[in-house]
Scaffold this active site. Structure first.
Site, PDB file in Angstrom:
ATOM      1  N   HIS A  30       0.726  -1.239   0.213  1.00  0.00           N
ATOM      2  CA  HIS A  30       0.098  -0.002   0.065  1.00  0.00           C
ATOM      3  C   HIS A  30       0.906   1.368   0.009  1.00  0.00           C
ATOM      4  O   HIS A  30       0.575   2.312  -0.513  1.00  0.00           O
ATOM      5  CB  HIS A  30      -0.997   0.077   1.217  1.00  0.00           C
ATOM      6  CG  HIS A  30      -2.271  -0.834   0.995  1.00  0.00           C
ATOM      7  ND1 HIS A  30      -2.685  -1.741   1.775  1.00  0.00           N
ATOM      8  CD2 HIS A  30      -3.292  -0.803  -0.136  1.00  0.00           C
ATOM      9  CE1 HIS A  30      -3.706  -2.346   1.243  1.00  0.00           C
ATOM     10  NE2 HIS A  30      -3.911  -1.973   0.297  1.00  0.00           N
ATOM     11  N   ARG A  40      -7.090   3.484 -19.687  1.00  0.00           N
ATOM     12  CA  ARG A  40      -6.288   2.445 -19.583  1.00  0.00           C
ATOM     13  C   ARG A  40      -7.074   1.766 -18.074  1.00  0.00           C
ATOM     14  O   ARG A  40      -6.981   2.056 -16.924  1.00  0.00           O
ATOM     15  CB  ARG A  40      -4.853   2.248 -19.182  1.00  0.00           C
ATOM     16  CG  ARG A  40      -4.023   2.518 -20.353  1.00  0.00           C
ATOM     17  CD  ARG A  40      -2.644   2.385 -19.911  1.00  0.00           C
ATOM     18  NE  ARG A  40      -1.710   2.356 -21.062  1.00  0.00           N
ATOM     19  CZ  ARG A  40      -1.002   3.289 -21.696  1.00  0.00           C
ATOM     20  NH1 ARG A  40      -1.312   4.690 -20.944  1.00  0.00           N
ATOM     21  NH2 ARG A  40      -0.195   3.292 -22.774  1.00  0.00           N
ATOM     22  N   GLU A  48      -1.835  -3.797 -32.604  1.00  0.00           N
ATOM     23  CA  GLU A  48      -0.518  -3.666 -31.800  1.00  0.00           C
ATOM     24  C   GLU A  48       0.152  -5.053 -31.923  1.00  0.00           C
ATOM     25  O   GLU A  48       1.044  -5.371 -31.234  1.00  0.00           O
ATOM     26  CB  GLU A  48      -0.881  -3.207 -30.366  1.00  0.00           C
ATOM     27  CG  GLU A  48      -1.919  -4.008 -29.652  1.00  0.00           C
ATOM     28  CD  GLU A  48      -2.139  -3.302 -28.154  1.00  0.00           C
ATOM     29  OE1 GLU A  48      -1.277  -2.630 -27.569  1.00  0.00           O
ATOM     30  OE2 GLU A  48      -3.235  -3.610 -27.402  1.00  0.00           O
ATOM     31  N   ASP A  73       3.144  -1.589 -27.906  1.00  0.00           N
ATOM     32  CA  ASP A  73       3.452  -3.091 -28.138  1.00  0.00           C
ATOM     33  C   ASP A  73       3.889  -3.318 -29.460  1.00  0.00           C
ATOM     34  O   ASP A  73       4.339  -4.303 -29.713  1.00  0.00           O
ATOM     35  CB  ASP A  73       1.992  -3.471 -27.675  1.00  0.00           C
ATOM     36  CG  ASP A  73       2.098  -3.988 -26.230  1.00  0.00           C
ATOM     37  OD1 ASP A  73       3.057  -4.434 -25.727  1.00  0.00           O
ATOM     38  OD2 ASP A  73       0.864  -3.592 -25.862  1.00  0.00           O
ATOM     39  N   ARG A 107       9.452  -4.800 -23.954  1.00  0.00           N
ATOM     40  CA  ARG A 107       9.439  -3.375 -23.866  1.00  0.00           C
ATOM     41  C   ARG A 107      10.018  -2.995 -22.315  1.00  0.00           C
ATOM     42  O   ARG A 107      10.164  -1.770 -21.825  1.00  0.00           O
ATOM     43  CB  ARG A 107       8.205  -2.758 -24.070  1.00  0.00           C
ATOM     44  CG  ARG A 107       6.900  -3.355 -23.479  1.00  0.00           C
ATOM     45  CD  ARG A 107       5.793  -2.924 -23.940  1.00  0.00           C
ATOM     46  NE  ARG A 107       5.229  -1.956 -23.008  1.00  0.00           N
ATOM     47  CZ  ARG A 107       3.918  -1.447 -23.183  1.00  0.00           C
ATOM     48  NH1 ARG A 107       3.106  -2.008 -24.106  1.00  0.00           N
ATOM     49  NH2 ARG A 107       3.344  -0.395 -22.731  1.00  0.00           N
ATOM     50  N   CYS A 134      -2.411   5.839 -30.119  1.00  0.00           N
ATOM     51  CA  CYS A 134      -2.382   6.141 -28.629  1.00  0.00           C
ATOM     52  C   CYS A 134      -1.063   5.415 -27.775  1.00  0.00           C
ATOM     53  O   CYS A 134      -1.190   5.553 -26.795  1.00  0.00           O
ATOM     54  CB  CYS A 134      -3.593   5.485 -27.872  1.00  0.00           C
ATOM     55  SG  CYS A 134      -3.850   3.740 -28.328  1.00  0.00           S
TER      56      CYS A 134
HETATM   57  C1  PEP Z   1       0.293   0.444 -26.519  1.00  0.00           C
HETATM   58  O1  PEP Z   1       0.677  -0.665 -26.558  1.00  0.00           O
HETATM   59  O2  PEP Z   1       1.082   1.196 -27.272  1.00  0.00           O
HETATM   60  C2  PEP Z   1      -0.618   0.946 -25.762  1.00  0.00           C
HETATM   61  C3  PEP Z   1      -1.110   2.131 -25.908  1.00  0.00           C
HETATM   62  O3  PEP Z   1      -1.120   0.142 -24.885  1.00  0.00           O
HETATM   63  P1  PEP Z   1      -0.272  -0.127 -23.536  1.00  0.00           P
HETATM   64  O4  PEP Z   1       0.778   0.549 -23.232  1.00  0.00           O
HETATM   65  O5  PEP Z   1      -1.144   0.183 -22.263  1.00  0.00           O
HETATM   66  O6  PEP Z   1       0.130  -1.561 -23.731  1.00  0.00           O
HETATM   67 MG    MG Z   2      -0.512  -2.102 -25.626  1.00  0.00          MG
END
Ligand code: PEP
Ligand code: MG
Length: 520
Positions: free
Chosen positions: A128, A235, A369, A393, A403, A440
């Site tokens: 927490h 998200r 993605e 992704d 990543r 995004c």
């Molecule tokens: C992405 O994969 O670019 C994306 C926006 O989603 P996340 O970073 O939440 O995997």
């Molecule tokens: Mg993603």
């Protein structure tokens, strides 16, 4: 609510739970029994607490194991009082809390505004204390392990909360570098404050939708202040990760309603649960050798349709009377799973309309993605209302670079020619299907890359709230024709470095050199 208000509400709820725990019959009766058997009070309490902690420690669930740690630290506090108490230390501004264990009460002892960071030998992001620190924007480096922490007392520390690094007695040069970066950030923030309002458009007046990525409802006010034209990616896994079980439909309605109402009539794109990979749910422990190639996103929710259905119902309920909801499906890798998800969505929607009366059908989007989805982008686009490209992704899967692995981080190159060609193909596929396409991923928040995306035919860019003003400013300096020229130039490059050069040169020519392009 502000992050601080969220944090204090969470604090209050935790303290209530601790009070219940301390007043529980089991703890009191167990201690009294040991005292009656001849044990002295501190010893009796210690043994009873240890017995309870042992039960927590044996549990499989990592969340419950953490609660055992809470109980032990509560017990230690009572023991300290029983054997004579202790002085509360003075906490000057800029305090760093360093310890074997740090709990919520340690945090509460530090006066508001004085805490600069936390370094803890034990614990994880599930503790927490880490959750609260995060909500208050305080860097917390958890689980540093066996390092002799007492040696840090009185030393100068520099924390990197993003990478989880602690620098002990950093060299004067490193400190100067830190101060320089902080100063540059402040100066740029002041300059960019003029770019927080009004619809974004290119120099020749072409409108561009600049939206924000949100993870927590606490970010809503910031995003509104930055003049975001809606939310391009909410998200939802973050609120799911902060719970100790799947949040109920009613709890989700509250969360989503807050964001939808704040932005109405601007659209809010809520992504269905994208847990898995590096986003494990504490109450659904899954062990996989390759989690990023495993049970992630739509794969998990299609195996748990009850979770998917509750989430869609919550979104529909939350958007009633507002009509600004868009739903986004993550990790789509082929038509079969997309069609299953759309079929479920249709059924939930039809039932919802039967129960609740006429409700606008929200536009449904698919994330692109996964490389297989790039090759099927047109077929996917024909089945949905919009596409949204997750370059974070997409880059890791196209280039086969994890990543989250620092060792291969230099290879994670989002401007790799292969990625740029994939982005072009996706934009062309969306156009052929007559559907809008957005980005995004983090790339959309990098000035040079944002121009490149527009030139490739992207209609919408969604980014972190801090990137929004500088992207609005950059877009405003370039015409539609110029960004198309940039995209054509980038498509001719066969190395990422050449793409960086083109973009940096273009930014510099328009007086934005100081911003730089995407960091190589
Ligand atoms: C992405 O994969 O670019 C994306 C926006 O989603 P996340 O970073 O939440 O995997
Ligand atoms: Mg993603």
């Amino acid at each position: 609510a502000s992050p601080a208000a969220d944090a204090s509400a969470l604090c209050a709820a935790l303290f209530d739970a601790y009070a219940l725990l301390l007043g529980s019959d089991e703890l009191l009766l167990g201690t009294l029994e040991r005292i009656r058997a001849g044990n002295w009070a501190p010893g009796a309490l210690r043994q009873t607490i240890e017995e309870h902690c042992g039960r927590f420690a044996a549990m499989d669930d990592p969340y419950l194991r953490e609660r055992g740690a809470d109980l032990r630290s509560l017990g230690q506090r009572i023991l300290v009082r029983l054997v004579g108490g202790r002085r509360t230390p003075a906490y000057p501004p800029g305090t760093l809390l360093v310890g074997e264990r740090i709990d919520v009460m340690d945090l509460a002892e530090v006066p508001e505004g004085c805490l600069a960071g936390i370094v803890c030998a034990q614990g994880s992001t599930l503790s927490h204390v880490a959750i609260l620190a995060h909500a208050r924007g305080i860097p917390a480096v958890m689980g540093v392990g066996d390092y002799p922490l007492h040696r840090l007392d009185g030393r100068t520390l520099m924390l990197d909360g993003y990478l989880g690094r602690v620098y002990v007695d950093p060299e004067a040069e490193a400190l100067r570098e830190l101060e320089r970066i902080q100063g540059a950030e402040r100066a740029m923030a002041a300059e960019l404050s003029h770019w927080r309002q009004g619809p974004a458009s290119t120099a020749d007046g072409l409108p561009v939708a600049l939206r924000v990525n949100l993870a927590a409802p606490a970010e809503v006010d910031l995003a509104l202040g930055a003049g975001a034209e809606g939310v391009g990616l909410y998200r939802t896994e973050h609120p799911f990760m902060l719970h100790d079980r799947f949040p109920s439909e009613d709890e989700q309605v509250q969360l989503y309603r807050h964001v939808l109402a704040a932005f109405a009539p601007r659209s809010v794109t809520i992504r269905t649960l994208d847990a898995g990979g590096d986003k494990a749910l504490p109450y659904l422990p899954v062990r996989e050798d390759n989690p990023f190639l495993g049970w992630r996103g739509i794969r998990m929710t299609l195996d748990h349709p009850e979770v998917f259905v509750a989430q869609i119902r919550a979104m529909l309920r939350a958007s009633q009377g507002l009509g600004n909801l868009r739903v986004l499906l993550p990790m789509v890798s082929g038509l079969a799973e997309l069609e299953r998800a759309l079929d479920l969505l249709d059924r939930v929607y039809d039932q919802f309309v039967r129960d609740e009366g006429p409700t606008p059908r929200p536009p449904i989007g698919a994330m692109i993605e996964v490389p297989s989805a790039v090759y099927q982008a047109e077929a996917i686009a024909r089945r949905v209302d919009f596409l949204s490209v997750g370059t974070n992704d997409l880059t890791q899967y196209l280039l086969a670079v994890d990543r989250t692995n620092p060792r291969v981080a230099p290879l994670l190159e989002a401007l790799h020619p292969a990625v740029i060609r994939a982005l072009r193909d996706i934009a062309d596929a969306a156009q052929a299907a007559g559907k809008p396409v957005g980005c995004c991923g983090e790339l959309a928040g990098e000035p040079g890359a944002a121009l490149l995306l527009l030139g490739l035919g992207f209609d919408e860019l969604s980014m972190s709230v801090t990137a929004l003003p500088r992207i609005r400013r950059a877009v405003h300096r370039f015409t539609g024709e110029r960004v198309q020229g940039l995209a054509q130039g980038a498509l001719r490059c066969d190395r990422a470095q050449a793409v960086h050069d083109i973009l940096e040169e273009a930014l510099a020519e328009s007086g934005l050199g100081a911003l730089g392009a995407v960091a190589p």
